[in-house]
Scaffold this active site. Structure first.
Site, PDB file in Angstrom:
ATOM      1  N   HIS A   1      32.398  -5.899  43.245  1.00 39.85           N
ATOM      2  CA  HIS A   1      32.795  -5.072  42.111  1.00 39.85           C
ATOM      3  C   HIS A   1      31.548  -4.486  41.437  1.00 39.85           C
ATOM      4  CE1 HIS A   1      35.385  -3.655  38.811  1.00 39.85           C
ATOM      5  NE2 HIS A   1      34.268  -3.838  38.105  1.00 39.85           N
TER       6      HIS A   1
ATOM      7  N   HIS B   1      33.610   3.846  44.376  1.00 39.51           N
ATOM      8  CA  HIS B   1      34.332   4.298  45.574  1.00 39.51           C
ATOM      9  C   HIS B   1      33.892   5.699  45.944  1.00 39.51           C
ATOM     10  CE1 HIS B   1      36.698   5.369  42.024  1.00 39.51           C
ATOM     11  NE2 HIS B   1      37.072   6.452  42.687  1.00 39.51           N
TER      12      HIS B   1
ATOM     13  N   ASN C   1      32.929  10.204  41.729  1.00 41.95           N
ATOM     14  CA  ASN C   1      33.026  10.522  40.310  1.00 41.95           C
ATOM     15  C   ASN C   1      32.348   9.392  39.545  1.00 41.95           C
ATOM     16  OD1 ASN C   1      34.566  12.787  40.980  1.00 41.95           O
ATOM     17  ND2 ASN C   1      36.474  11.624  40.904  1.00 41.95           N
TER      18      ASN C   1
ATOM     19  N   HIS D   1      35.506   0.938  39.701  1.00 40.54           N
ATOM     20  CA  HIS D   1      34.999   0.130  40.824  1.00 40.54           C
ATOM     21  C   HIS D   1      34.515   1.178  41.819  1.00 40.54           C
ATOM     22  CE1 HIS D   1      35.632  -3.447  43.798  1.00 40.54           C
ATOM     23  NE2 HIS D   1      34.959  -2.485  44.432  1.00 40.54           N
TER      24      HIS D   1
ATOM     25  N   CYS E   1      41.113  -5.197  37.844  1.00 45.41           N
ATOM     26  CA  CYS E   1      40.652  -4.051  38.632  1.00 45.41           C
ATOM     27  C   CYS E   1      41.580  -3.833  39.835  1.00 45.41           C
ATOM     28  CB  CYS E   1      39.213  -4.284  39.101  1.00 45.41           C
ATOM     29  SG  CYS E   1      38.644  -3.067  40.294  1.00 45.41           S
TER      30      CYS E   1
ATOM     31  N   CYS F   1      39.809  -4.333  43.233  1.00 45.37           N
ATOM     32  CA  CYS F   1      39.596  -5.758  43.528  1.00 45.37           C
ATOM     33  C   CYS F   1      40.907  -6.395  43.992  1.00 45.37           C
ATOM     34  CB  CYS F   1      39.063  -6.500  42.301  1.00 45.37           C
ATOM     35  SG  CYS F   1      37.298  -6.255  42.007  1.00 45.37           S
TER      36      CYS F   1
ATOM     37  N   ASP G   1      43.960   7.090  50.040  1.00 40.13           N
ATOM     38  CA  ASP G   1      44.204   7.358  48.618  1.00 40.13           C
ATOM     39  C   ASP G   1      45.714   7.499  48.395  1.00 40.13           C
ATOM     40  OD1 ASP G   1      42.253   8.672  46.155  1.00 40.13           O
ATOM     41  OD2 ASP G   1      44.429   8.927  46.024  1.00 40.13           O
TER      42      ASP G   1
ATOM     43  N   HIS H   1      35.086   9.111  47.878  1.00 40.21           N
ATOM     44  CA  HIS H   1      36.225   9.871  48.399  1.00 40.21           C
ATOM     45  C   HIS H   1      35.769  10.560  49.686  1.00 40.21           C
ATOM     46  CE1 HIS H   1      38.654   9.882  44.559  1.00 40.21           C
ATOM     47  NE2 HIS H   1      37.442   9.663  44.047  1.00 40.21           N
TER      48      HIS H   1
HETATM   49  P1  5GP Z   1      38.419   8.392  40.641  1.00 46.12           P
HETATM   50  O1  5GP Z   1      39.022   9.476  39.790  1.00 46.12           O
HETATM   51  O2  5GP Z   1      38.255   7.108  39.870  1.00 46.12           O
HETATM   52  O3  5GP Z   1      37.192   8.848  41.363  1.00 46.12           O
HETATM   53  O4  5GP Z   1      39.459   8.160  41.809  1.00 46.12           O
HETATM   54  C1  5GP Z   1      40.390   7.146  41.832  1.00 46.12           C
HETATM   55  C2  5GP Z   1      41.260   7.417  43.039  1.00 46.12           C
HETATM   56  O5  5GP Z   1      42.000   6.250  43.322  1.00 46.12           O
HETATM   57  C3  5GP Z   1      42.270   8.555  42.837  1.00 46.12           C
HETATM   58  O6  5GP Z   1      42.098   9.536  43.844  1.00 46.12           O
HETATM   59  C4  5GP Z   1      43.627   7.850  42.917  1.00 46.12           C
HETATM   60  O7  5GP Z   1      44.613   8.644  43.566  1.00 46.12           O
HETATM   61  C5  5GP Z   1      43.304   6.599  43.688  1.00 46.12           C
HETATM   62  N1  5GP Z   1      44.143   5.466  43.355  1.00 46.12           N
HETATM   63  C6  5GP Z   1      44.473   5.030  42.110  1.00 46.12           C
HETATM   64  N2  5GP Z   1      45.238   3.928  42.163  1.00 46.12           N
HETATM   65  C7  5GP Z   1      45.389   3.649  43.489  1.00 46.12           C
HETATM   66  C8  5GP Z   1      46.087   2.619  44.181  1.00 46.12           C
HETATM   67  O8  5GP Z   1      46.720   1.729  43.604  1.00 46.12           O
HETATM   68  N3  5GP Z   1      46.031   2.658  45.537  1.00 46.12           N
HETATM   69  C9  5GP Z   1      45.348   3.618  46.217  1.00 46.12           C
HETATM   70  N4  5GP Z   1      45.369   3.564  47.551  1.00 46.12           N
HETATM   71  N5  5GP Z   1      44.671   4.606  45.594  1.00 46.12           N
HETATM   72  C10 5GP Z   1      44.703   4.615  44.237  1.00 46.12           C
HETATM   73 ZN    ZN Z   2      36.854  -4.169  41.211  1.00 42.18          ZN
END
Ligand code: 5GP
Ligand code: ZN
Length: 111
Positions: free
Chosen positions: A49, A102, A89, A100, A7, A10, A33, A104
């Site tokens: 997690h 989160h 999401n 995991h 992950c 994580c 992000d 935004h």
């Molecule tokens: P999801 O679509 O799962 O709601 O959003 C995942 C978010 O994590 C996306 O906005 C993406 O840009 C961000 N993200 C993905 N990988 C990484 C990373 O390695 N580091 C950071 N800081 N953000 C990430």
């Molecule tokens: Zn995780």
């Protein structure tokens, strides 16, 4: 904190991967992000997690409460408290890519 080896979040929490961390407490971390959709785009993440909102349990109540407070405090810290969006999401078909939990936090839509 039941870290999952594969992950990304994580790995950020355990500092195996870098991130621009803007807040950290015992249970929560927040970082920028990597691919922002707004000038301010921060991810607020429980260190535990949890796959997504569908998977939260009664025992996660405290974490979920703290997340609301962290979102509000970070909005102030980044001076977006007058206009910001919070989104989660939940599930592949709702564009969840990282499994995991989160939140935004996005703001400064116009310059
Ligand atoms: P999801 O679509 O799962 O709601 O959003 C995942 C978010 O994590 C996306 O906005 C993406 O840009 C961000 N993200 C993905 N990988 C990484 C990373 O390695 N580091 C950071 N800081 N953000 C990430
Ligand atoms: Zn995780």
């Amino acid at each position: 904190m039941n870290e999952k080896k594969d992950c990304i979040f994580c790995q950020i929490i355990s500092r195996k991967l870098p991130a621009e961390i803007v807040f950290e407490s015992e249970k929560i971390i927040a970082f920028k992000d990597i691919n922002p959709s707004a000038p301010v785009h921060i991810l607020v993440v429980p260190k535990k997690h949890i796959k997504n909102l569908s998977e939260v349990k009664e025992e996660d109540k405290e974490i979920l409460g703290e997340i609301q407070l962290v979102l509000s405090n970070l909005a102030k810290k980044f001076k977006i408290e007058d206009a910001f969006k919070v989104s989660v999401n939940n599930g592949k078909e709702a564009d969840q890519v990282i499994f995991h939990l989160h939140y935004h936090l996005m703001g400064k839509f116009k310059s």
